[in-house]
Write a protein that holds these residues in place. Structure first.
Motif, PDB file in Angstrom:
ATOM      1  N   UNK A  50       0.831  -1.206   0.000  1.00 34.70           N
ATOM      2  CA  UNK A  50       0.000   0.000   0.000  1.00 34.70           C
ATOM      3  C   UNK A  50       0.865   1.255   0.000  1.00 34.70           C
ATOM      4  N   UNK A  51       1.948   1.238   0.765  1.00 30.94           N
ATOM      5  CA  UNK A  51       2.854   2.398   0.777  1.00 30.94           C
ATOM      6  C   UNK A  51       3.538   2.570  -0.571  1.00 30.94           C
ATOM      7  N   UNK A  52       3.906   1.457  -1.180  1.00 26.78           N
ATOM      8  CA  UNK A  52       4.620   1.503  -2.456  1.00 26.78           C
ATOM      9  C   UNK A  52       3.759   2.135  -3.551  1.00 26.78           C
ATOM     10  N   UNK A  53       2.487   1.787  -3.590  1.00 29.22           N
ATOM     11  CA  UNK A  53       1.608   2.238  -4.664  1.00 29.22           C
ATOM     12  C   UNK A  53       0.721   3.422  -4.277  1.00 29.22           C
ATOM     13  N   UNK A  54       0.915   4.012  -3.116  1.00 28.18           N
ATOM     14  CA  UNK A  54       0.021   5.083  -2.649  1.00 28.18           C
ATOM     15  C   UNK A  54       0.002   6.272  -3.611  1.00 28.18           C
ATOM     16  N   UNK A 104      -3.739  -5.656  -3.021  1.00 24.18           N
ATOM     17  CA  UNK A 104      -3.241  -5.276  -1.703  1.00 24.18           C
ATOM     18  C   UNK A 104      -2.706  -3.849  -1.660  1.00 24.18           C
ATOM     19  N   UNK A 105      -2.698  -3.159  -2.795  1.00 26.75           N
ATOM     20  CA  UNK A 105      -2.246  -1.767  -2.780  1.00 26.75           C
ATOM     21  C   UNK A 105      -3.321  -0.850  -2.202  1.00 26.75           C
ATOM     22  N   UNK A 126      -5.440   0.530   0.751  1.00 29.78           N
ATOM     23  CA  UNK A 126      -5.318   0.532   2.215  1.00 29.78           C
ATOM     24  C   UNK A 126      -6.546  -0.032   2.927  1.00 29.78           C
ATOM     25  N   UNK A 127      -7.645  -0.172   2.224  1.00 31.34           N
ATOM     26  CA  UNK A 127      -8.864  -0.708   2.825  1.00 31.34           C
ATOM     27  C   UNK A 127      -8.690  -2.182   3.194  1.00 31.34           C
ATOM     28  N   UNK A 128      -7.814  -2.868   2.504  1.00 31.38           N
ATOM     29  CA  UNK A 128      -7.626  -4.300   2.748  1.00 31.38           C
ATOM     30  C   UNK A 128      -6.808  -4.591   4.005  1.00 31.38           C
ATOM     31  N   UNK A 129      -6.221  -3.564   4.587  1.00 33.91           N
ATOM     32  CA  UNK A 129      -5.410  -3.772   5.787  1.00 33.91           C
ATOM     33  C   UNK A 129      -6.307  -3.972   6.998  1.00 33.91           C
ATOM     34  N   UNK A 130      -5.818  -4.773   7.923  1.00 30.49           N
ATOM     35  CA  UNK A 130      -6.559  -5.054   9.144  1.00 30.49           C
ATOM     36  C   UNK A 130      -5.680  -4.680  10.330  1.00 30.49           C
ATOM     37  N   UNK A 131      -6.243  -3.962  11.272  1.00 33.96           N
ATOM     38  CA  UNK A 131      -5.470  -3.603  12.458  1.00 33.96           C
ATOM     39  C   UNK A 131      -5.328  -4.825  13.352  1.00 33.96           C
ATOM     40  N   UNK A 132      -4.134  -4.995  13.897  1.00 28.40           N
ATOM     41  CA  UNK A 132      -3.862  -6.146  14.751  1.00 28.40           C
ATOM     42  C   UNK A 132      -3.203  -5.705  16.048  1.00 28.40           C
ATOM     43  N   UNK A 133      -3.407  -6.506  17.072  1.00 33.95           N
ATOM     44  CA  UNK A 133      -2.795  -6.264  18.376  1.00 33.95           C
ATOM     45  C   UNK A 133      -1.277  -6.294  18.218  1.00 33.95           C
ATOM     46  N   UNK A 134      -0.598  -5.331  18.848  1.00 38.76           N
ATOM     47  CA  UNK A 134       0.853  -5.255  18.720  1.00 38.76           C
ATOM     48  C   UNK A 134       1.563  -6.430  19.372  1.00 38.76           C
TER      49      UNK A 134
END
Length: 101
Positions: free
Chosen positions: A17-21, A54-55, A57-65
């Protein structure tokens, strides 16, 4: 603890996502540009759709650190509800106390 492959998949999504933003923003502005001809906008749309899924950002999921758990995530602390409870009971989070009434 979450599977390592799932955590790595999320990290990969973040990297892609960062690469293609910048490219995504550029193509989106061109797609919305009314001054372009319909054929040109169609060509831009095809380029946009050819980007990796996957580029987005909606496809990202927040996860516990600490555990990588995807559900029950509390943004303010960056932890899942289970881990937050453990940390709060130890007193590691300043100002957070168990409710009692």
């Amino acid at each position: 603890m979450s599977k390592k492959c799932m955590i790595n998949r999320e990290l990969k999504r973040i990297r892609v996502a960062r690469k293609y933003a910048a490219r995504r923003i550029e193509l989106k502005t061109q797609m919305r540009d009314e001054s372009l001809s319909p054929e040109e906008r169609q060509r831009v749309m095809l380029k946009f759709h050819s980007l990796p899924r996957d580029s987005s950002p909606v496809r990202q999921r927040r996860r516990c650190r600490s555990t990588g758990r995807p559900r029950g995530y509390i943004r303010k602390f960056g932890l899942s509800r289970n881990r937050l409870r453990e940390v709060a009971m130890r007193g590691d989070v300043p100002g957070l106390v168990k409710a009692s009434w």
